[in-house]
Motif scaffolding. Structure first.
Motif, PDB file in Angstrom:
ATOM      1  N   CYS A 153     -36.667  40.152  19.048  1.00 38.77           N
ATOM      2  CA  CYS A 153     -38.049  40.582  19.324  1.00 38.77           C
ATOM      3  C   CYS A 153     -38.261  42.033  18.897  1.00 38.77           C
ATOM      4  O   CYS A 153     -39.291  42.375  18.316  1.00 38.77           O
ATOM      5  CB  CYS A 153     -38.381  40.411  20.807  1.00 38.77           C
ATOM      6  N   GLN A 179     -40.928  43.358  16.164  1.00 34.23           N
ATOM      7  CA  GLN A 179     -41.902  44.382  16.540  1.00 34.23           C
ATOM      8  C   GLN A 179     -41.784  45.605  15.633  1.00 34.23           C
ATOM      9  O   GLN A 179     -42.789  46.215  15.270  1.00 34.23           O
ATOM     10  CB  GLN A 179     -41.724  44.781  18.000  1.00 34.23           C
ATOM     11  N   THR A 193     -51.195  40.578  13.640  1.00 35.00           N
ATOM     12  CA  THR A 193     -51.906  40.269  14.881  1.00 35.00           C
ATOM     13  C   THR A 193     -50.909  39.822  15.946  1.00 35.00           C
ATOM     14  O   THR A 193     -49.794  39.371  15.630  1.00 35.00           O
ATOM     15  CB  THR A 193     -52.951  39.150  14.674  1.00 35.00           C
ATOM     16  N   ASP A 194     -51.310  39.933  17.202  1.00 36.51           N
ATOM     17  CA  ASP A 194     -50.457  39.471  18.295  1.00 36.51           C
ATOM     18  C   ASP A 194     -50.151  37.988  18.141  1.00 36.51           C
ATOM     19  O   ASP A 194     -49.039  37.545  18.408  1.00 36.51           O
ATOM     20  CB  ASP A 194     -51.124  39.734  19.648  1.00 36.51           C
ATOM     21  N   ARG A 195     -51.132  37.248  17.692  1.00 40.27           N
ATOM     22  CA  ARG A 195     -50.941  35.799  17.495  1.00 40.27           C
ATOM     23  C   ARG A 195     -49.868  35.529  16.431  1.00 40.27           C
ATOM     24  O   ARG A 195     -48.974  34.699  16.630  1.00 40.27           O
ATOM     25  CB  ARG A 195     -52.269  35.143  17.107  1.00 40.27           C
ATOM     26  N   THR A 196     -49.938  36.245  15.304  1.00 38.44           N
ATOM     27  CA  THR A 196     -48.960  36.060  14.245  1.00 38.44           C
ATOM     28  C   THR A 196     -47.571  36.458  14.730  1.00 38.44           C
ATOM     29  O   THR A 196     -46.571  35.777  14.445  1.00 38.44           O
ATOM     30  CB  THR A 196     -49.350  36.880  12.995  1.00 38.44           C
ATOM     31  N   LEU A 197     -47.473  37.558  15.458  1.00 38.32           N
ATOM     32  CA  LEU A 197     -46.205  38.010  15.995  1.00 38.32           C
ATOM     33  C   LEU A 197     -45.627  36.962  16.954  1.00 38.32           C
ATOM     34  O   LEU A 197     -44.438  36.613  16.875  1.00 38.32           O
ATOM     35  CB  LEU A 197     -46.371  39.353  16.701  1.00 38.32           C
ATOM     36  N   THR A 198     -46.483  36.427  17.820  1.00 35.79           N
ATOM     37  CA  THR A 198     -46.035  35.398  18.764  1.00 35.79           C
ATOM     38  C   THR A 198     -45.583  34.136  18.038  1.00 35.79           C
ATOM     39  O   THR A 198     -44.545  33.558  18.373  1.00 35.79           O
ATOM     40  CB  THR A 198     -47.171  35.062  19.760  1.00 35.79           C
ATOM     41  N   LEU A 199     -46.335  33.715  17.037  1.00 39.12           N
ATOM     42  CA  LEU A 199     -45.959  32.517  16.286  1.00 39.12           C
ATOM     43  C   LEU A 199     -44.634  32.714  15.546  1.00 39.12           C
ATOM     44  O   LEU A 199     -43.822  31.802  15.461  1.00 39.12           O
ATOM     45  CB  LEU A 199     -47.072  32.125  15.313  1.00 39.12           C
ATOM     46  N   GLN A 200     -44.414  33.910  15.015  1.00 44.39           N
ATOM     47  CA  GLN A 200     -43.156  34.181  14.321  1.00 44.39           C
ATOM     48  C   GLN A 200     -41.989  34.144  15.298  1.00 44.39           C
ATOM     49  O   GLN A 200     -40.917  33.649  14.981  1.00 44.39           O
ATOM     50  CB  GLN A 200     -43.211  35.537  13.607  1.00 44.39           C
ATOM     51  N   MET A 201     -42.229  34.676  16.511  1.00 43.55           N
ATOM     52  CA  MET A 201     -41.166  34.654  17.525  1.00 43.55           C
ATOM     53  C   MET A 201     -40.880  33.231  17.942  1.00 43.55           C
ATOM     54  O   MET A 201     -39.780  32.835  18.185  1.00 43.55           O
ATOM     55  CB  MET A 201     -41.579  35.480  18.744  1.00 43.55           C
TER      56      MET A 201
END
Length: 176
Positions: free
Chosen positions: A150, A154, A168-176
């Motif tokens: 993570c 980040q 975007t937060d969404r893209t970061l979350t999807l990648q995680m």
């Protein structure tokens, strides 16, 4: 170029009043190893983090002027020159050798290194954005702990924001 609100080749004006001669400013610490425990990498993935640490240290020790335009005029002052050399040593201790070879030729001042780092990482925004974007999308957890994975994502997201390609937060979350 860069993220809004973050300094690039200059720092915001120092609003702290200068100490009086009866209360001189203590010398800059020669080592910042206890504060910055990582090195700025050639790929720039941790540039935003590194810059934030160094910016805070420069502010903390009222040394922002060493990385501002016009600082060379003060190099004739012995105390200023000593402090500038100390800031250069901070850079040397927190930047990987391959990158130092690029941004810190012999006789460099703090301003020279600071400027060259920003030119290296931010003036080639399109190339950096492409490289960092590929690295972000290709990053897998592998043997990394969840925390390290993570943190890695980040860091790459912060580096992409520096080159005007925010994740975007969404893209970061999807990648995680």
């Amino acid at each position: 170029s860069g993220s809004p609100g973050l300094p690039l080749s200059t720092l915001p004006p120092n609003t702290v009043s200068l100490p009086s001669s009866s209360n001189p400013q203590p010398p800059l610490p020669t080592s910042i190893a206890g504060v910055v425990d990582f090195k700025l990498a050639l790929n720039g993935a941790n540039f935003a983090r590194w810059r934030n640490y160094i910016t805070l240290l420069l502010k903390r020790y009222h040394a922002e002027d060493h990385v501002r335009s016009g600082s060379a005029g003060r190099l004739a002052e012995p105390d200023w020159h000593d402090d500038d050399d100390t800031v250069v040593l901070w850079f040397f201790s927190t930047i990987e050798g391959d990158l130092l070879d690029v941004v810190a030729p012999a006789g460099s001042t703090a301003f020279t290194i600071w400027t060259r780092l920003h030119e290296y990482f931010l003036d080639n925004e399109a190339e950096q954005a492409m490289h960092l974007g590929q690295e972000f999308r290709a990053t897998t957890r592998g043997d990394l702990s969840v925390n390290d994975y993570c943190r890695r994502l980040q860091g790459l997201a912060a580096a992409l924001a520096d080159v005007r390609e925010p994740v975007t937060d969404r893209t970061l979350t999807l990648q995680m």
